[in-house]
Design an enzyme around this catalytic site. Structure first.
Site, PDB file in Angstrom:
ATOM      1  N   CYS A 199      33.919  27.976  37.517  1.00  0.00           N
ATOM      2  CA  CYS A 199      35.044  27.484  38.325  1.00  0.00           C
ATOM      3  C   CYS A 199      36.296  27.458  37.443  1.00  0.00           C
ATOM      4  O   CYS A 199      37.051  26.495  37.416  1.00  0.00           O
ATOM      5  CB  CYS A 199      34.751  26.116  38.928  1.00  0.00           C
ATOM      6  SG  CYS A 199      34.245  24.856  37.743  1.00  0.00           S
ATOM      7  N   GLU A 210      17.789  22.403  34.433  1.00  0.00           N
ATOM      8  CA  GLU A 210      18.882  21.440  34.220  1.00  0.00           C
ATOM      9  C   GLU A 210      18.567  20.643  32.960  1.00  0.00           C
ATOM     10  O   GLU A 210      17.441  20.160  32.787  1.00  0.00           O
ATOM     11  CB  GLU A 210      19.035  20.518  35.437  1.00  0.00           C
ATOM     12  CG  GLU A 210      20.065  19.426  35.307  1.00  0.00           C
ATOM     13  CD  GLU A 210      21.446  19.937  34.969  1.00  0.00           C
ATOM     14  OE1 GLU A 210      22.028  19.413  33.986  1.00  0.00           O
ATOM     15  OE2 GLU A 210      21.946  20.841  35.653  1.00  0.00           O
ATOM     16  N   PRO A 220      24.294  19.308  40.470  1.00  0.00           N
ATOM     17  CA  PRO A 220      23.454  18.365  41.222  1.00  0.00           C
ATOM     18  C   PRO A 220      22.693  18.977  42.401  1.00  0.00           C
ATOM     19  O   PRO A 220      22.134  18.259  43.212  1.00  0.00           O
ATOM     20  CB  PRO A 220      24.483  17.355  41.728  1.00  0.00           C
ATOM     21  CG  PRO A 220      25.721  18.155  41.942  1.00  0.00           C
ATOM     22  CD  PRO A 220      25.726  19.211  40.862  1.00  0.00           C
ATOM     23  N   GLY A 221      22.685  20.323  42.520  1.00  0.00           N
ATOM     24  CA  GLY A 221      21.801  20.928  43.512  1.00  0.00           C
ATOM     25  C   GLY A 221      22.460  21.739  44.604  1.00  0.00           C
ATOM     26  O   GLY A 221      21.762  22.319  45.442  1.00  0.00           O
TER      27      GLY A 221
END
Length: 456
Positions: free
Chosen positions: A387, A288, A267-268
């Site tokens: 992650c 995206e 989301p940025g």
């Protein structure tokens, strides 16, 4: 809204997560948008929803110890009410235990299964009287089962981590994965200095501590509600982004005037961080595949006063000849299992990401890295990051790529590690940075990053 109405909403959220495999954070966000809720109601719903999800297996073990008829089929909503009750008895202190039992029994009475009210009442009251009699699997004779039950993780995952990291590190990962995450704020230097921001926090009587790895860039708060929806936010002084994630953009080391590609930008967080490092000079192409997440990138950029981001609705796993040899720097924050951020997303524990799902992710991760390599200028660098703590998503992907592309080399990371006092777990790629929760620090999320250079 009363506490029992909040509990009713929490129950609905838990039922949906299990019945429909919904993502907990997205579901809670949609509920908060749908219902007019006070901050205290939101806090209780989040506490119960996240807490029950985090400790689900442990709670189930306890319920089964106080269940007299183990063959009786119990509907999911009733089972979740029992989980909610045990969790609140063990972990919350604001409401007296017997008042809590009364309210949960009332919740059962007003559910489609009122006949279970007596059973729920008996189990919760027994738990109150005999909580010191709970027995756990023995760690010496069966470490996998003990860790799985006591720390609430699926057995296959515990077994996997013991094999990969050893018992001591596996315990550290599982303990850390059950800690409530702090809120890390990345300061926006385009609007305010870190020192001025800290002064403003002190004036507003908001307690904070400096970031472990990035003290010149971030602060850590225990309670985000004190700063959410304040002038601090609306002025664009900060963004929420965890420390491990921030390190990836810092490791990329973009400079003012660069052309940078962010391959999976929604989301940025990383696109805007890169723009801040570049002093809002140069160009960032933010790719995206999800239209909604791409809109979020631009909303965040506007709030922060950033105007060098070009949003591009694009599947980054498919090569687009328009962008060949164009980028000085590229960041690939690849979709992954998320095993490193379980404390932030405890429902990931219970998702189906065993070997079959990892294999599906691996195909996408390889395609992203392959595509990005064609967009990089000769002499340019890219950072591949996840992650995740799983070697199939990290070293395996990078080594596979390097074997096929002799014109790319893995870059040194020792100076970056030393500068930021990073405790990196050793992997087959000595230059890779692998952060492990607990092993690398208590406030650290699991994160992997490696820098790759295209030869000139």
């Amino acid at each position: 809204m009363g506490q029992n109405k909040s509990r009713k909403l929490a129950l609905e959220i838990l039922n949906r997560v299990e019945n429909h495999n919904s993502f907990l954070n997205i579901l809670i966000s949609s509920f908060f948008s749908e219902y007019q809720l006070k901050e205290q109601d939101k806090a209780l719903i989040q506490e119960i929803s996240y807490g029950v999800t985090r400790f689900k297996k442990r709670l189930d073990w306890i319920i089964n110890q106080f269940l007299t008829n183990k063959k009786k089929k119990i509907p999911l909503p009733i089972w979740n009410i029992l989980r909610m009750g045990i969790y609140q008895i063990l972990y919350l202190e604001k409401i007296p235990d017997y008042a809590l039992v009364y309210e949960l029994v009332e919740l059962v009475k007003h559910s489609p299964y009122p006949a279970f009210s007596g059973m729920v009442n008996a189990i919760l009251r027994n738990m109150l009287r005999k909580s010191d009699t709970i027995e756990w699997p023995d760690i010496e004779s069966d470490p996998v089962k003990h860790i799985s039950v006591f720390y609430s993780y699926p057995e296959w995952l515990v077994e996997r981590w013991i094999t990969r990291f050893g018992l001591k590190t596996c315990l550290a990962i599982c303990k850390n994965g059950n800690r409530k995450p702090d809120f890390t704020l990345r300061i926006n230097p385009l609007k305010i200095s870190i020192h001025k921001f800290q002064e403003e926090l002190c004036k507003a009587d908001i307690s904070f501590q400096k970031s472990t790895y990035l003290p010149d860039m971030a602060v850590i708060l225990k309670d985000y509600n004190k700063i959410n929806n304040t002038l601090f936010y609306h002025n664009g002084w900060f963004s929420i982004q965890n420390e491990s994630s921030m390190l990836a953009s810092d490791f990329l080391a973009p400079t003012a005037g660069d052309t940078v590609f962010d391959m999976c930008s929604g989301p940025g967080g990383k696109s805007t961080h890169i723009a801040q490092i570049m002093q809002n000079k140069g160009e960032i192409k933010s790719f995206e595949i999800n239209k909604h997440r791409l809109a979020m990138v631009m909303t965040e950029a506007r709030r922060l006063g950033i105007n060098i981001i070009t949003p591009i609705l694009n599947d980054s796993s498919i090569l687009n000849n328009e962008y060949l040899n164009m980028a000085d720097k590229i960041l690939i924050d690849a979709p992954c299992s998320g095993s490193g951020v379980i404390r932030r997303k405890p429902d990931l524990k219970w998702k189906k990401w065993e070997l079959k799902h990892l294999h599906e992710l691996n195909i996408l991760q390889k395609e992203l890295l392959e595509t990005a390599s064609h967009y990089l200028k000769p002499g340019g660098v890219l950072v591949y990051a996840t992650c995740s703590m799983e070697i199939e998503e990290n070293d395996d992907i990078v080594l596979n790529f390097i074997r096929k592309h002799p014109d790319f080399i893995i870059q040194e990371s020792s100076q970056f590690i030393k500068k930021n006092s990073i405790v990196s777990y050793k992997t087959p790629i000595s230059e890779a940075i692998q952060l492990i929760p607990g092993f690398s620090g208590e406030s650290v999320d699991g994160f992997y990053m490696v820098k790759i250079k295209r030869n000139a």
